[in-house]
Design a protein around this motif. Sequence first.
Motif, PDB file in Angstrom:
ATOM      1  N   GLY A   1       0.827  -1.201   0.000  1.00  0.00           N
ATOM      2  CA  GLY A   1       0.000   0.000   0.000  1.00  0.00           C
ATOM      3  C   GLY A   1       0.860   1.249   0.000  1.00  0.00           C
ATOM      4  O   GLY A   1       2.062   1.219  -0.302  1.00  0.00           O
ATOM      5  N   ALA A   2       0.252   2.360   0.362  1.00  0.00           N
ATOM      6  CA  ALA A   2       0.954   3.648   0.351  1.00  0.00           C
ATOM      7  C   ALA A   2       1.957   3.713   1.496  1.00  0.00           C
ATOM      8  O   ALA A   2       1.651   3.343   2.628  1.00  0.00           O
ATOM      9  CB  ALA A   2      -0.035   4.798   0.445  1.00  0.00           C
ATOM     10  N   LEU A   3       3.161   4.182   1.188  1.00  0.00           N
ATOM     11  CA  LEU A   3       4.176   4.346   2.231  1.00  0.00           C
ATOM     12  C   LEU A   3       3.899   5.568   3.085  1.00  0.00           C
ATOM     13  O   LEU A   3       4.193   5.608   4.266  1.00  0.00           O
ATOM     14  CB  LEU A   3       5.567   4.464   1.583  1.00  0.00           C
ATOM     15  CG  LEU A   3       6.057   3.207   0.841  1.00  0.00           C
ATOM     16  CD1 LEU A   3       7.412   3.493   0.214  1.00  0.00           C
ATOM     17  CD2 LEU A   3       6.137   2.021   1.780  1.00  0.00           C
ATOM     18  N   ASP A   4       3.301   6.581   2.466  1.00  0.00           N
ATOM     19  CA  ASP A   4       2.981   7.830   3.167  1.00  0.00           C
ATOM     20  C   ASP A   4       1.473   7.938   3.293  1.00  0.00           C
ATOM     21  O   ASP A   4       0.742   7.694   2.330  1.00  0.00           O
ATOM     22  CB  ASP A   4       3.537   9.021   2.393  1.00  0.00           C
ATOM     23  CG  ASP A   4       3.413  10.320   3.190  1.00  0.00           C
ATOM     24  OD1 ASP A   4       2.616  10.344   4.143  1.00  0.00           O
ATOM     25  OD2 ASP A   4       4.100  11.298   2.841  1.00  0.00           O
ATOM     26  N   ALA A   5       0.978   8.311   4.471  1.00  0.00           N
ATOM     27  CA  ALA A   5      -0.466   8.412   4.686  1.00  0.00           C
ATOM     28  C   ALA A   5      -1.104   9.440   3.769  1.00  0.00           C
ATOM     29  O   ALA A   5      -2.287   9.351   3.441  1.00  0.00           O
ATOM     30  CB  ALA A   5      -0.760   8.765   6.146  1.00  0.00           C
ATOM     31  N   ASN A   6      -0.313  10.429   3.311  1.00  0.00           N
ATOM     32  CA  ASN A   6      -0.846  11.465   2.434  1.00  0.00           C
ATOM     33  C   ASN A   6      -0.655  11.140   0.955  1.00  0.00           C
ATOM     34  O   ASN A   6      -0.963  11.954   0.086  1.00  0.00           O
ATOM     35  CB  ASN A   6      -0.175  12.810   2.749  1.00  0.00           C
ATOM     36  CG  ASN A   6      -0.439  13.256   4.179  1.00  0.00           C
ATOM     37  OD1 ASN A   6      -1.550  13.093   4.679  1.00  0.00           O
ATOM     38  ND2 ASN A   6       0.578  13.820   4.824  1.00  0.00           N
TER      39      ASN A   6
ATOM     40  N   GLY B   1      12.644   6.513   2.513  1.00  0.00           N
ATOM     41  CA  GLY B   1      12.699   6.900   3.914  1.00  0.00           C
ATOM     42  C   GLY B   1      11.776   6.117   4.829  1.00  0.00           C
ATOM     43  O   GLY B   1      11.788   6.325   6.045  1.00  0.00           O
ATOM     44  N   GLU B   2      10.957   5.204   4.282  1.00  0.00           N
ATOM     45  CA  GLU B   2      10.031   4.411   5.083  1.00  0.00           C
ATOM     46  C   GLU B   2      10.538   2.978   5.191  1.00  0.00           C
ATOM     47  O   GLU B   2      10.817   2.327   4.179  1.00  0.00           O
ATOM     48  CB  GLU B   2       8.630   4.411   4.460  1.00  0.00           C
ATOM     49  CG  GLU B   2       7.965   5.774   4.418  1.00  0.00           C
ATOM     50  CD  GLU B   2       7.584   6.262   5.795  1.00  0.00           C
ATOM     51  OE1 GLU B   2       7.371   5.412   6.685  1.00  0.00           O
ATOM     52  OE2 GLU B   2       7.511   7.493   5.994  1.00  0.00           O
ATOM     53  N   ARG B   3      10.643   2.499   6.428  1.00  0.00           N
ATOM     54  CA  ARG B   3      11.151   1.152   6.663  1.00  0.00           C
ATOM     55  C   ARG B   3      10.006   0.147   6.641  1.00  0.00           C
ATOM     56  O   ARG B   3       8.957   0.365   7.242  1.00  0.00           O
ATOM     57  CB  ARG B   3      11.870   1.086   8.010  1.00  0.00           C
ATOM     58  CG  ARG B   3      12.524  -0.266   8.282  1.00  0.00           C
ATOM     59  CD  ARG B   3      13.243  -0.250   9.621  1.00  0.00           C
ATOM     60  NE  ARG B   3      13.920  -1.525   9.873  1.00  0.00           N
ATOM     61  CZ  ARG B   3      14.574  -1.820  10.996  1.00  0.00           C
ATOM     62  NH1 ARG B   3      14.635  -0.897  11.975  1.00  0.00           N
ATOM     63  NH2 ARG B   3      15.163  -2.991  11.143  1.00  0.00           N
ATOM     64  N   THR B   4      10.225  -0.956   5.948  1.00  0.00           N
ATOM     65  CA  THR B   4       9.211  -2.004   5.829  1.00  0.00           C
ATOM     66  C   THR B   4       9.864  -3.347   6.090  1.00  0.00           C
ATOM     67  O   THR B   4      10.956  -3.632   5.573  1.00  0.00           O
ATOM     68  CB  THR B   4       8.586  -1.999   4.413  1.00  0.00           C
ATOM     69  OG1 THR B   4       8.044  -0.720   4.140  1.00  0.00           O
ATOM     70  CG2 THR B   4       7.486  -3.047   4.312  1.00  0.00           C
ATOM     71  N   ARG B   5       9.193  -4.160   6.916  1.00  0.00           N
ATOM     72  CA  ARG B   5       9.693  -5.503   7.218  1.00  0.00           C
ATOM     73  C   ARG B   5       8.610  -6.512   6.843  1.00  0.00           C
ATOM     74  O   ARG B   5       7.462  -6.377   7.259  1.00  0.00           O
ATOM     75  CB  ARG B   5      10.044  -5.642   8.704  1.00  0.00           C
ATOM     76  CG  ARG B   5      11.165  -4.721   9.156  1.00  0.00           C
ATOM     77  CD  ARG B   5      11.224  -4.617  10.678  1.00  0.00           C
ATOM     78  NE  ARG B   5      11.555  -5.895  11.295  1.00  0.00           N
ATOM     79  CZ  ARG B   5      12.778  -6.260  11.671  1.00  0.00           C
ATOM     80  NH1 ARG B   5      13.789  -5.440  11.460  1.00  0.00           N
ATOM     81  NH2 ARG B   5      12.994  -7.414  12.240  1.00  0.00           N
ATOM     82  N   ARG B   6       8.999  -7.520   6.077  1.00  0.00           N
ATOM     83  CA  ARG B   6       8.083  -8.581   5.682  1.00  0.00           C
ATOM     84  C   ARG B   6       8.791  -9.929   5.813  1.00  0.00           C
ATOM     85  O   ARG B   6      10.010 -10.022   5.645  1.00  0.00           O
ATOM     86  CB  ARG B   6       7.588  -8.388   4.242  1.00  0.00           C
ATOM     87  CG  ARG B   6       6.661  -7.184   4.062  1.00  0.00           C
ATOM     88  CD  ARG B   6       5.368  -7.383   4.831  1.00  0.00           C
ATOM     89  NE  ARG B   6       4.417  -6.294   4.612  1.00  0.00           N
ATOM     90  CZ  ARG B   6       4.317  -5.221   5.363  1.00  0.00           C
ATOM     91  NH1 ARG B   6       5.157  -5.049   6.387  1.00  0.00           N
ATOM     92  NH2 ARG B   6       3.421  -4.290   5.107  1.00  0.00           N
TER      93      ARG B   6
END
Length: 748
Positions: free
Chosen positions: A217-222, A318-323
Amino acid sequence: MTRRRRLTVVFALLLVFSTAAPVAAVDRTTIDDPFSERSLSKVYPEADSFSEPSGQYQTVEAYRQVDGERRLVGYVYLTSNVVDAEGYGNEPIEFLVALDTNGTIHGIELVEQHEPFFDRASAVQRLRTFSHQMVGMSVTKEVTIREAESGERHIDALTGASVTTRVSIETVTQSARIVAREKGLIEGEAATQSSAQRNASLDDLRRETDLAHWPVGALDANDASSLDIYAAPIESTSMQSRLLDNDTAPANATMIWVGLGGASAAPPDRLRLHQWVRSYAPSTRETQVEGVEWSAALLVTDPIDTTEPFVLDLTVAGERTRRTYGPGGMAAKRPVDVAAAQTLPAWVSSVESAWEDNWGTAIALVVFLTAILGVFTFRSRICRRAGVTVNRLRIGTLGVTLVFLGWYHPTQPTTQQIAILVRELISWATTGGFRWALFLSAPLVAITFVAIALTIPKWGRGVFCGWICPFGALSELLYKVTPWSYELPRKYHVKLEKIRYPIFIAIVVGFVISTDFGAKLAKVEPFKAAFYSSLVTDPVYIGWSVVLIAAGAVMFRPYCRYLCPLGAGLALGNVVQQTPIQRYDLCGDCVKCQTDCDFQAIEDDGSINKFQCFQCSVCVDNYYDPEGCPVVLQYDNEHGFTVDAWRDPHLIERIRPEDRTTEQQRILAERVATDGGKPELFAESGDLVPDGAVVNMVRQSTDDADGGSCGCSTGDAGCGCSTGNSGCGCSDSETTGTDWLGGGDGDA
């Protein structure tokens, strides 16, 4: 014979003999010889010749003359020779499937099925049309009935047939992959050589690896853009060569491919792998893969076990994601999710999508059922409040039930489901197999059955039949809005209400013997015609259902009381009912509750037939009513009525001993221990009833209040009315028309 009696006899005969009307012979086989030239040409019309069935899966090779050359164009097989996925009818749904040499489903024809309610030509055509939606689909794609994502094929589900939908999809797709793999259409030199000169694609990775996909999905809420993450261990040298430009991974390295797709895809700022307590910072080589915006091969030289879960840790924009990647391409969010998936049985994955699609409606149903259970839990307190009756709440609940569970999201449990449960229990006891997916693939029906199982031990089956059943709601509300009103004499009612039990037993035995036979008998239930009209085409069944629905407009819930096998099966569970409806010592003489009960569940002695009780709560409302119940009215006159009156030993003694709660028994025991107490009044019921029938006094109380005379002489000690009744000739004192309840030494 009077006209009323003739109508009664005719209606009784109609109920008895018309139950067999829906039963008719049905041919469940649509193709007699699936390997005949005609059948093969139907599923693969472009081919002009076919081989004999051969090999492990009895596949047929399809050929076509091209420029004078006999060329192989595909394969045809029967799904039952490849997979053994049983449908709702406890037998496989057989399809004849054609594959071309590119691994695409070229044709599908239904051969045989034994699904309940798919026994008419139009219903079978619906199943055939449903299966045709998979024609033209690559065997590497997944089928979904939800919105399709990358690598998925959307098809429309069969309405009201979730198990048949799921099994049909599994039968075709799983068998197609198995045959395609065996013939080298997915893996092997033929597929590899033809694609060696072009870049790999996501479809190639799906075919040759265990590819996991995470729609983040979107990394940024905006930001409305999305990110898709893909990952797969790469073990085959051919795929390594394609990804690394004809190179392969070092002998001491493990290669893991990672791809990013979607509008937010960009080269990651940081990329790490974690497994247990180890972390890895692998070297990366970017790759060119069709279907993703960025991809790279991770070369891990330190020991890592790709057969165990590992965590993909990356930072994008700049957004960290772990899967977490699980064995076999399992896409999880956390390692614990993988552990749970490995622990849970395999059938969970087959019903997971159904629950995800209906989670909102399922929550609404749980809230609705919880509210009903709350009414029953606090029913006695609700009834003690002036102006509030539980029966009125029930009527309002029936309206919600009809709209929500009948029309908006049809959720009508059936005898068929109980019969199949019995059959599965027999299978579990004899062979050790139990197909949970049959019962959990329809979430709302499963939740309803759980509620039934929880309520029967405490309140009996009446919670479902009187409050939750959509068809019961339809029948009762229809009766209330129509001007007609007919009721069978009680002697016929007592006999006819037993008919439903042999019908229930016949349906259960029928399903155990044969699904087809059981499905024929189950057509006594009009539920499909009432709420699943798209599944119904049999004119006899439609007519039968119309008769039952129309009968509900004239008589109070006739199907529910006399024919319903589902109600009969649930009523058998009432043998374990722990909370009876309380009755007073005079309930055998006062006929108020018996007259008010539309279900005729109250016997002449005042007791309640729990096998016929629908928990309508009319008698419960009367039980707590100080203006309508003689016992409560007398207590009010003597002690003063409060909402805690049923904790007073004086009133508890008027409750039949077998109906007293544990708390009430304790209160009486404490009274006996402290002051010796008094004998239980009900044990001396002969001293309770004044001379003259109480039932007559109930019926005559209004007349007495208007000045009527009891006809006895003044001062007659045997008079049932109290001294002071102005309408009685035995006293000159002024009293109200209900003071007769004070007679009989204050015990009435």
